[in-house]
Design a protein around this motif. Sequence first.
Motif, short mmCIF file in Angstrom:
data_model
loop_
_atom_site.label_atom_id
_atom_site.label_comp_id
_atom_site.label_asym_id
_atom_site.label_seq_id
_atom_site.Cartn_x
_atom_site.Cartn_y
_atom_site.Cartn_z
N ALA A 1 0.43 -1.45 0.07
CA ALA A 1 -0.03 -0.28 0.12
C ALA A 1 1.17 1.35 0.44
O ALA A 1 0.60 2.55 -0.49
CB ALA A 1 -0.83 0.04 1.10
N ASP A 2 1.81 0.99 1.18
CA ASP A 2 2.72 2.29 0.55
C ASP A 2 3.94 2.21 -0.33
O ASP A 2 4.84 3.09 -0.01
CB ASP A 2 3.71 1.80 2.00
N GLY A 3 3.97 1.30 -1.55
CA GLY A 3 4.26 1.71 -2.31
C GLY A 3 6.13 1.03 -2.13
O GLY A 3 6.77 0.57 -3.07
N ARG A 4 5.87 0.38 -1.22
CA ARG A 4 7.35 -0.52 -1.43
C ARG A 4 7.09 -1.81 -1.28
O ARG A 4 5.58 -1.97 -1.81
CB ARG A 4 7.94 -0.36 0.17
N TYR A 5 8.30 -2.58 -1.10
CA TYR A 5 7.06 -4.15 -1.88
C TYR A 5 8.15 -5.46 -0.90
O TYR A 5 8.99 -5.40 0.09
CB TYR A 5 9.13 -4.25 -3.18
N VAL A 6 7.37 -6.65 -0.57
CA VAL A 6 7.81 -7.21 -0.29
C VAL A 6 8.12 -8.83 -1.16
O VAL A 6 7.48 -8.88 -2.33
CB VAL A 6 6.78 -8.05 0.80
N ALA A 7 9.37 -9.34 -0.64
CA ALA A 7 9.30 -10.97 -2.01
C ALA A 7 8.73 -12.23 -1.00
O ALA A 7 8.39 -12.02 -0.16
CB ALA A 7 10.68 -10.70 -1.31
N VAL A 8 8.63 -12.56 -2.67
CA VAL A 8 8.21 -14.15 -1.71
C VAL A 8 8.25 -15.13 -2.35
O VAL A 8 8.42 -15.19 -3.20
CB VAL A 8 6.05 -13.91 -2.09
N GLY A 9 8.82 -16.52 -1.17
CA GLY A 9 9.62 -17.06 -2.06
C GLY A 9 8.52 -18.79 -1.28
O GLY A 9 9.89 -19.17 -1.10
N ALA A 10 7.71 -19.07 -1.08
CA ALA A 10 7.17 -20.14 -0.70
C ALA A 10 6.89 -21.32 -2.45
O ALA A 10 5.33 -21.82 -2.86
CB ALA A 10 5.08 -19.81 -0.30
N LEU A 11 7.76 -22.23 -2.55
CA LEU A 11 7.97 -22.70 -2.86
C LEU A 11 7.27 -24.06 -3.10
O LEU A 11 6.87 -24.59 -3.88
CB LEU A 11 9.54 -22.53 -3.57
N GLU A 12 7.53 -24.61 -1.07
CA GLU A 12 7.14 -25.89 -1.18
C GLU A 12 5.62 -25.52 -0.84
O GLU A 12 5.62 -24.69 -0.42
CB GLU A 12 7.89 -26.31 0.19
N PRO A 13 4.84 -26.84 -1.05
CA PRO A 13 3.90 -26.67 -0.64
C PRO A 13 3.42 -26.71 0.98
O PRO A 13 2.54 -25.91 0.82
CB PRO A 13 3.37 -28.52 -1.10
N GLU A 14 4.25 -27.21 1.63
CA GLU A 14 3.70 -26.91 3.04
C GLU A 14 4.43 -25.44 3.94
O GLU A 14 3.29 -24.68 3.79
CB GLU A 14 4.64 -27.66 3.95
N PHE A 15 4.73 -24.34 2.47
CA PHE A 15 5.29 -23.19 2.59
C PHE A 15 4.39 -22.52 2.02
O PHE A 15 3.37 -21.25 2.68
CB PHE A 15 6.70 -22.78 2.80
N PHE A 16 3.82 -22.82 1.10
CA PHE A 16 2.74 -22.16 0.31
C PHE A 16 1.12 -22.32 0.88
O PHE A 16 0.46 -21.69 0.51
CB PHE A 16 2.66 -23.21 -1.35
N ALA A 17 1.11 -22.83 1.46
CA ALA A 17 -0.06 -23.62 2.45
C ALA A 17 -0.36 -22.12 3.73
O ALA A 17 -0.92 -22.13 3.79
CB ALA A 17 -0.29 -25.27 2.98
N GLU A 18 1.24 -22.38 4.30
CA GLU A 18 1.18 -21.40 4.88
C GLU A 18 1.09 -19.44 4.25
O GLU A 18 0.58 -18.79 5.25
CB GLU A 18 2.13 -21.08 6.23
N LEU A 19 1.71 -19.41 3.22
CA LEU A 19 1.44 -17.95 2.71
C LEU A 19 -0.18 -17.64 2.94
O LEU A 19 -1.22 -17.25 2.77
CB LEU A 19 2.11 -18.27 1.41
N LEU A 20 -0.74 -18.60 2.28
CA LEU A 20 -2.16 -18.67 1.70
C LEU A 20 -2.63 -18.27 2.93
O LEU A 20 -4.08 -17.02 3.11
CB LEU A 20 -2.96 -20.08 1.11
#
Length: 332
Positions: A205-224
């Motif tokens: 929202a402030d024009g800055r960024y986050v990096a997402v690296g949820a490759l593995e299924p368990e990390f992807f599930a936690e991201l969701l």
Amino acid sequence: MLADLGADVVRVQRPRKTTAPPGTEYRGRQIVEANLKDPADVAAVRRLIDRADVLIEGFRPGVAERLGLGPDDCCATNPGLVYLRVTGWGQTGPRANEAGHDINYISITGVLNAIGPADRPPVPPLNLVGDYGGGSMTAVVGVLAALIERHSSGRGQVIDAAMVDGVAQLTHAMWSMRANNRWSDERGVNTFDGSAPFYRCYECADGRYVAVGALEPEFFAELLSVLGIEPEDVGPQRDVSGWPRMHKLFADKFAQRTRDEWAATFAGTDACVTPVLSMAEAVTDPQLKARNVLVEADGRIQPAPAPRFSRTPQPEPRPNRNVVSLETLWQD
């Protein structure tokens, strides 16, 4: 790196007209000045080389030989010498005598073509992949390997460290995936090129960024879970046809809060989400501070020596040294 690890490193440079201090990348080195077109200076440099374990040169092929500093000349009087030749293209091949820079070396190895959005030109990843990853790191490994081999053979050898060779080595995983039909030459469909919605950056929202690296299924599930998105709303993680919709869902979510709000939300989770920091911000990052990754030395903020060893303490960065006399250096 070699100076950080305790090597006595001497930089031979042409006489400088400026008194400005060298950059921190030259820390820990003694500096001597020599005119390599002057036979007396070349002779003095040869005497220095006769006492060295390693010589590093970065001329185009044939230049060192013309100066009387080629491997045949130097190794004849110092047979234990490890002679490292660092170039972009290597000592052989049709481009060997051409000029070039990092961007050129990664362009012909297929790396540059793989980076960036599909509808825009390829994006240079700073000059880290060719100059430092494929160049310096490969060269350091070669030097250390040759020094270890010298313990059994008693002899040095010449190392041809080409940045194009090193870059190709760095992309071994991509070549492996390509051989298994899991990597495309077309940008926009590969996992690591910023195309996958679960491996890319998102604007907040402030024009800055986050990096997402949820490759593995368990990390992807936690991201969701942290984002509050139901798995059925995004579909299978690896279904490329569903990536555009998945990307929009994630982008809409991340746009609802600031970068630092998201950083706080994801802190302590296994969703692999981190803030994208500037270099100025990196100085105050708690993880980097806890490990003293960035330190102040010689009045400048700079990376600390790495890696770390169990028995020998992490060395303090040694400041740049003043120019010393070529005639007196390494004299008993």
